[in-house]
Structure formats: structure tokens, C-alpha cells
Design an enzyme around this catalytic site. Structure first.
Site, PDB file in Angstrom:
ATOM      1  N   ASP A  21       0.869  -1.175   0.000  1.00 49.47           N
ATOM      2  CA  ASP A  21       0.000   0.000   0.000  1.00 49.47           C
ATOM      3  C   ASP A  21       0.911   1.231   0.000  1.00 49.47           C
ATOM      4  OD1 ASP A  21      -2.419   1.607   0.461  1.00 49.47           O
ATOM      5  OD2 ASP A  21      -1.569   1.901   2.461  1.00 49.47           O
ATOM      6  N   ASP A  40      -0.264   5.214   0.706  1.00 47.51           N
ATOM      7  CA  ASP A  40      -0.560   6.267   1.684  1.00 47.51           C
ATOM      8  C   ASP A  40      -0.663   5.684   3.086  1.00 47.51           C
ATOM      9  OD1 ASP A  40      -1.044   8.690  -0.105  1.00 47.51           O
ATOM     10  OD2 ASP A  40      -2.397   7.226  -0.992  1.00 47.51           O
TER      11      ASP A  40
END
Length: 235
Positions: free
Chosen positions: A10, A12
Site C-alpha cells: 500500500d 498512503d
């Protein structure tokens, strides 16, 4: 020790600490339209598909723009801040470099759109990420498993042979639903304990072998839970 077929990251809150950038941008655009935004609202959007977030902003503020316009405004502001300073999460760059050195492919699996993902990837050595899956390129965003299935397919590997690294409940649900062994490193919001995912406080100091060990321990614990449930023995 066998290394993962790939590590699926991932972005952010996991690779980069951009959630404060997103929250500031949300506050700004809502207040520019005469509304009031709250951190409680902002935290509900962490890890979400941007279209879902944009619709939530429109439904809970005076903004009447189409969701696409809201997304464009958010991305412009966040990307500008990233180009000024990339706020790396502790241990993330070091772990990425170690994975590349070990020959493990990395994929970025983010609900941010490609314009922002590209700004982050450009700040890393060329070839750090083999594949980018972004929110504007999938039909179903997280928590749907499609983004992680797409990453594994693009890499030519089985999802179950990879390891995902996430920071949000939405992202963990997506990776686990795709049957990717998952490591959750909670940041802005807490992540519920989830079968198929193990939680760590930080990536700092972790090696590729550590990732495998952590996932193996979770699998063993999961097998024990299943056996207890089948025999009626509590833990």
C-alpha cells in the site's frame, strides 16, 4: 528460508506518511466552500477508494462538484506537497532496497491515482517497483480484492505466495480477501485484529526474511485456531 514471490505495498500511510497531506487538503477545500470538516470525517476516508471518498465529501459538505472534480482538486494539492517533500514511513525505503537486492519484486497497490503514485515512485531508485496498480485503473477499489488480484496477475505470481503490507482496515480487508498473507502496520487509524493478517508496530529494521517469519507465525497461529474450533477447544 523461501522469500515471497513478491511484496505488495500500500502507499498512503504505509510507504509514505501522506495521510496528513490528504487530511489538510480535505479541510482546505471544504472550508473554501464555507463548510467545516472534521478529523473524524477525515479518518473515515483513510484507505478508501478516492471515488468513495469524494462522494462522502460531497455528501457531508457544501461542495456540489462532481466527484471527479473533488478528486482532481485533492490530487493537485497532495501531489504538490509530495513533490516538495516525500514523507517516508520509518523503515520503508530500507526494506524496499533490501527486497530489490534480494531479487523480490515489489508492486505498489494504492487507491491514489497514478499522478500521485508516479510522484512517489519517481523519488525512488529506478526499478524499485515492478508494477503499479492505482485506484483509477481498477473497477473495484479496496476493500474489494481486485487491486491485489490485479497486482499478482500483472506480476505473474499467485496472490497466496506474496506478502501485502497495509496500514488501514480497508486495505487489510482487500488484501486478506485476495488471500494475500498480510502485515498490518497501523498508523492514523487502528486496524481490527483480522484473521489472515498480523500486526507490527513499524517496518523499521525489518528484513525480507523477517517478513516471511512474521507471516509464517501467523499461519501457524491460524492453523491452531482452526484446529481448536474444530475440536471445540478454546484458546
Amino acid at each position: 528460508m523461501t522469500l515471497p514471490a513478491a511484496v505488495l505495498w500500500d502507499m498512503d500511510g504505509t510507504l509514505v506518511d501522506t495521510e496528513p497531506y490528504w487530511i489538510a487538503a480535505e479541510h482546505d477545500i471544504v472550508e473554501e466552500h464555507g463548510g467545516v470538516w472534521s478529523d473524524e470525517y477525515a479518518h473515515q476516508l483513510v484507505g478508501n477508494d478516492l471515488m468513495v471518498s469524494a462522494e462522502f465529501i460531497r455528501d457531508n459538505s457544501p461542495i456540489t462538484w462532481e466527484p471527479e472534480r473533488i478528486i482532481e482538486e485533492l490530487l493537485l494539492r497532495v501531489t504538490a506537497q509530495v513533490r516538495q517533500h516525500v514523507p517516508w514511513r520509518p523503515g520503508a525505503r530500507e526494506l524496499l532496497a533490501a527486497l530489490v537486492e534480494a531479487g523480490v519484486p515489489n508492486a505498489l497497490v494504492t487507491m491514489s491515482w497514478r499522478s500521485l503514485a508516479a510522484a512517489v515512485v519517481e523519488a525512488l531508485p529506478e526499478g524499485t517497483f515492478t508494477v503499479l496498480i492505482t485506484g483509477d485503473e481498477v473497477e473495484h477499489g479496496k476493500p474489494h480484492p481486485e487491486p491485489y488480484h490485479a497486482a499478482a496477475r500483472r506480476l505473474g505470481v499467485e496472490a497466496r505466495d506474496c506478502i501485502a503490507i497495509e496500514d488501514s482496515p480497508t486495505g487489510v480487508r482487500s488484501a486478506v480477501a485476495a488471500e494475500v498473507p498480510t502485515i498490518a502496520v497501523p498508523h492514523i487509524v487502528p486496524v481490527p485484529i483480522t484473521r489472515g493478517a498480523v500486526q507490527l508496530p513499524s517496518l523499521r529494521g525489518l528484513t525480507p526474511q523477517d517478513l516471511v517469519s512474521v507471516v509464517a507465525d501467523e499461519r501457524l497461529a491460524g492453523d491452531a485456531r482452526v484446529e481448536d474450533e474444530s475440536t471445540g477447544v478454546g484458546r
